[in-house]
Scaffold this active site. Structure first.
Site, PDB file in Angstrom:
ATOM      1  N   LYS A 112       6.439   6.817   6.966  1.00 27.09           N
ATOM      2  CA  LYS A 112       6.959   6.265   7.883  1.00 27.09           C
ATOM      3  C   LYS A 112       7.470   7.858   8.463  1.00 27.09           C
ATOM      4  O   LYS A 112       7.520   7.459  10.051  1.00 27.09           O
ATOM      5  CB  LYS A 112       8.833   5.819   7.597  1.00 27.09           C
ATOM      6  CG  LYS A 112       8.644   4.426   6.791  1.00 27.09           C
ATOM      7  CD  LYS A 112       9.699   3.389   7.333  1.00 27.09           C
ATOM      8  CE  LYS A 112       9.632   1.709   7.451  1.00 27.09           C
ATOM      9  NZ  LYS A 112      10.793   0.933   7.215  1.00 27.09           N
ATOM     10  N   LYS A 195      -1.505  -1.961   3.878  1.00 25.22           N
ATOM     11  CA  LYS A 195      -0.563  -2.918   2.980  1.00 25.22           C
ATOM     12  C   LYS A 195      -0.986  -3.657   4.948  1.00 25.22           C
ATOM     13  O   LYS A 195      -0.306  -3.735   5.761  1.00 25.22           O
ATOM     14  CB  LYS A 195       0.883  -3.202   2.724  1.00 25.22           C
ATOM     15  CG  LYS A 195       1.533  -2.188   3.807  1.00 25.22           C
ATOM     16  CD  LYS A 195       3.336  -2.055   2.874  1.00 25.22           C
ATOM     17  CE  LYS A 195       3.778  -1.372   3.694  1.00 25.22           C
ATOM     18  NZ  LYS A 195       5.735  -1.065   3.557  1.00 25.22           N
ATOM     19  N   LYS A 198       4.557  -4.793   9.817  1.00 23.80           N
ATOM     20  CA  LYS A 198       4.987  -5.204  11.492  1.00 23.80           C
ATOM     21  C   LYS A 198       5.118  -3.729  11.579  1.00 23.80           C
ATOM     22  O   LYS A 198       5.104  -4.358  13.282  1.00 23.80           O
ATOM     23  CB  LYS A 198       6.495  -5.057  10.704  1.00 23.80           C
ATOM     24  CG  LYS A 198       7.423  -5.628  10.316  1.00 23.80           C
ATOM     25  CD  LYS A 198       9.310  -5.631   9.647  1.00 23.80           C
ATOM     26  CE  LYS A 198       9.499  -7.095   9.317  1.00 23.80           C
ATOM     27  NZ  LYS A 198      10.984  -6.106   8.716  1.00 23.80           N
TER      28      LYS A 198
HETATM   29  P1  AMP Z   1      10.283  -5.188   4.853  1.00 23.14           P
HETATM   30  O1  AMP Z   1      10.067  -5.662   6.493  1.00 23.14           O
HETATM   31  O2  AMP Z   1      10.274  -3.751   4.990  1.00 23.14           O
HETATM   32  O3  AMP Z   1      11.885  -5.397   5.732  1.00 23.14           O
HETATM   33  O4  AMP Z   1      10.786  -5.831   3.995  1.00 23.14           O
HETATM   34  C1  AMP Z   1      10.830  -7.095   3.725  1.00 23.14           C
HETATM   35  C2  AMP Z   1      10.475  -7.455   2.293  1.00 23.14           C
HETATM   36  O5  AMP Z   1       9.408  -8.198   2.567  1.00 23.14           O
HETATM   37  C3  AMP Z   1      10.427  -6.377   1.396  1.00 23.14           C
HETATM   38  O6  AMP Z   1      10.635  -6.941   0.137  1.00 23.14           O
HETATM   39  C4  AMP Z   1       8.798  -6.275   1.340  1.00 23.14           C
HETATM   40  O7  AMP Z   1       8.782  -5.638   0.101  1.00 23.14           O
HETATM   41  C5  AMP Z   1       8.383  -7.401   1.325  1.00 23.14           C
HETATM   42  N1  AMP Z   1       7.449  -6.587   2.257  1.00 23.14           N
HETATM   43  C6  AMP Z   1       6.799  -6.110   3.337  1.00 23.14           C
HETATM   44  N2  AMP Z   1       5.291  -5.820   3.375  1.00 23.14           N
HETATM   45  C7  AMP Z   1       4.989  -6.744   2.597  1.00 23.14           C
HETATM   46  C8  AMP Z   1       3.103  -6.777   1.957  1.00 23.14           C
HETATM   47  N3  AMP Z   1       2.698  -6.315   3.223  1.00 23.14           N
HETATM   48  N4  AMP Z   1       3.011  -7.656   0.660  1.00 23.14           N
HETATM   49  C9  AMP Z   1       4.061  -7.940   0.549  1.00 23.14           C
HETATM   50  N5  AMP Z   1       5.151  -7.770   0.819  1.00 23.14           N
HETATM   51  C10 AMP Z   1       5.669  -7.383   1.920  1.00 23.14           C
END
Ligand code: AMP
Ligand code: TRP
Length: 326
Positions: A112, A195, A198
């Site tokens: 990040k 991956k 967002k």
């Molecule tokens: P965040 O968007 O970083 O707040 O992530 C929220 C949840 O989504 C967390 O548990 C992450 O580990 C999961 N997550 C985010 N990106 C992925 C992805 N590409 N595949 C699977 N899980 C994800």
């Protein structure tokens, strides 16, 4: 007594199918068996610059997403991190237990901070994992359902909890990660080396939860594929592997059924069926979203914060007393 789970997501950007398949979906199933706490981690959000008005709106929108995905506010506690000041307070104590070297090893900070450079990154972004540890440890959490990218943060959380328990006596439950075998690591549709995220500059790489049917179909049609023609779970062909994993999760079929379904069929037909399946999968969620009004949301998160605080404050006062605060 039921065991406890805790998880959270940041109210930034747009949630995508990776968030849904890697995390949210499991939150919904696990709430049957566990006492669940699902947090909207807005303090984490400001580790990167945010527009205040947008952040406030997205915070409420994320509560709406939790509900529309099927989190049941009668059984599970949905709350906003900043409504429970104990999160920030415990973070301070944990930061004093954490070592520079430990935080320096966190790969998410490296990722990040790459864009703006380390020198210009906020100290909050660097210390982010201690706030996440505080989230989890305040609730004496047994299990933390997350995607693969959070595994290292969970290990740090366990290390901090063990260290504190050793130095000050039994205080925290040591949490276990819950990382699903399938879906914890959904890849970008445009570049399987990354991956689904967002913050991807290439919007075509992610299927967002608010994409309409047309957008979903277009993104899947444009998704990169690998050389070869077979549609199977071959790890050396990451694009097809990723698309087929998505197909498996949204249809609920077994690996074998998926492979048999596409035996002898081409990429074109596969992508058509995949698009239809994803659109159908998201339809109930998307219909639900529109029906949840702001007043109801405000009421749920207020009640959630009261419940959360009653537990968090007990843990924090134990911690403060152990470290010698009066
Ligand atoms: P965040 O968007 O970083 O707040 O992530 C929220 C949840 O989504 C967390 O548990 C992450 O580990 C999961 N997550 C985010 N990106 C992925 C992805 N590409 N595949 C699977 N899980 C994800
Ligand atoms: N860091 C997590 C992410 O970016 C979000 C998060 C914050 C979280 N606190 C948490 C996840 C506690 C699980 C438990 O996805």
């Amino acid at each position: 007594m039921k065991k406890r789970i805790f998880s959270g997501a940041q109210p930034t950007g747009r949630l995508h199918l990776g968030n849904y398949l890697g995390a949210l979906r499991n939150w919904v199933t696990l709430q049957d068996e566990y006492e669940a706490f699902y947090c909207i981690v807005n303090l984490h959000a400001i580790t990167l610059p945010q527009d205040p008005k947008t952040l406030r709106q997205k915070t409420l929108d994320l509560a709406r997403i939790y509900l529309a995905a099927g989190v049941d506010p009668e059984r599970s506690t949905i709350f906003i991190q900043s409504d429970v000041p104990e999160h920030a307070e415990l973070t301070w104590v944990l930061l004093c237990a954490a070592r520079m070297g430990e935080l320096e090893r966190m790969t998410q900070f490296k990722d990040k901070s790459q864009k703006g450079g380390r020198e210009r990154s906020s100290v909050g972004l660097f210390t982010y994992p201690a706030l996440m540890a505080a989230d989890i440890l305040l609730y004496q959490t047994d299990l933390v359902p997350v995607g693969q990218d959070q595994k290292q943060h969970l290990e740090l959380t366990r290390d901090l909890a063990e260290r504190f328990n050793r130095d000050f006596g039994e205080t925290f439950v040591i949490p276990e990660p819950y990382i699903p075998k399938t879906g914890a690591n959904i890849r970008s549709l445009q570049d399987p080396a990354k991956k689904m995220s967002k913050s991807d500059e290439n919007e075509a790489g992610a299927i967002f939860l608010d994409d309409d049917a047309d957008a979903i179909a277009k993104k899947i049609k444009r998704a990169v594929t690998d050389s070869g023609t077979e549609i199977n779970f071959d790890e050396t062909r990451p694009s097809i592997h990723n698309l087929l994993t998505i197909y498996q999760l949204v249809t609920g079929k077994s690996e074998q059924e998926c492979v048999e379904n596409f035996a002898g069929k081409g990429y074109g037909q596969f992508k058509g069926e995949l698009a239809d399946a994803v659109i159908e999968y998201l339809r109930p969620f998307q219909e639900q979203i529109a029906s949840i009004d702001d007043d109801a949301l405000h009421a749920f998160v207020k009640r959630g914060a009261e419940k959360a605080r009653s537990i968090a404050s007990a843990t924090l006062s134990d911690v403060f007393s152990k470290v010698g605060m009066s």
